[in-house]
Design an enzyme around this catalytic site. Sequence first.
Site, mmCIF file in Angstrom:
data_model
loop_
_atom_site.group_PDB
_atom_site.id
_atom_site.type_symbol
_atom_site.label_atom_id
_atom_site.label_comp_id
_atom_site.label_asym_id
_atom_site.label_seq_id
_atom_site.Cartn_x
_atom_site.Cartn_y
_atom_site.Cartn_z
ATOM 1 N N SER A 128 0.805 -1.229 0.000
ATOM 2 C CA SER A 128 0.000 0.000 0.000
ATOM 3 C C SER A 128 0.830 1.268 0.000
ATOM 4 O O SER A 128 0.290 2.363 -0.192
ATOM 5 C CB SER A 128 -0.948 0.010 1.212
ATOM 6 O OG SER A 128 -0.225 0.145 2.421
ATOM 7 N N LYS A 166 0.259 4.944 6.713
ATOM 8 C CA LYS A 166 -0.363 5.704 5.630
ATOM 9 C C LYS A 166 0.069 7.176 5.710
ATOM 10 O O LYS A 166 0.562 7.639 6.748
ATOM 11 C CB LYS A 166 -1.890 5.635 5.719
ATOM 12 C CG LYS A 166 -2.482 4.242 5.527
ATOM 13 C CD LYS A 166 -2.348 3.751 4.112
ATOM 14 C CE LYS A 166 -3.016 2.403 3.918
ATOM 15 N NZ LYS A 166 -2.317 1.312 4.626
#
Length: 211
Positions: A128, A166
């Site tokens: 990711s 993230k």
Amino acid sequence: MSIQSERILNTIKEKHISYGDLSKLTGIAKSALQRYATGETTKIPLDRIETISKVLNVSPAYILGWSDSPCDLPVEAIPYNPIIRQIPILGQIAAGLPIYAEQNIEGYTFTDLNGGSEYFALRIKGDSMTAAFIQDESIIIVRQQETVENGEIAVVMVNDENATVKRFKREGNIIMLSPQSYNPEHETQIYDLRTDSIRILGKVVKCIIDF
């Protein structure tokens, strides 16, 4: 070939240990270990030398060429450097456990980052964040802190579940955790602080990548 590479190679041969087994014990990619031993990589990070030395049961001073005796220091010793510190590598950060709980720790590495802060390392799972050069199985160094600026990459605990890595952004009560990936399956996660629990565990300050 540098003295570090020559001594790593000779010690591997003397110990009759394969690159695959050494990789499992050190957490360093097999391809990187081969480059270190053959001299293809000319500058070996100090934390890697310390980790390899410990597994091979020789002193870092010997690998570095500072000593001609493989075991003139205790196996756990490292060359004195007041800013080098050992930090845990966390395989995951599970909800309900202290961040340094034994269940979370899969090994240790070293860092020269200091400044009075606490650091931990985290092994990345998944793709990711590949566009930010954070690859699957790479290790990131995280400065433990409770806040980050918009746009910074953070380790975040969401709704008391496992932590995620993230790019962080906050607008009022809205938290956006954005992936940085070439995989279109990953989408921005959006949370509302009025209904969701968001806890920042730290800011990503470094990524250790094997090429």
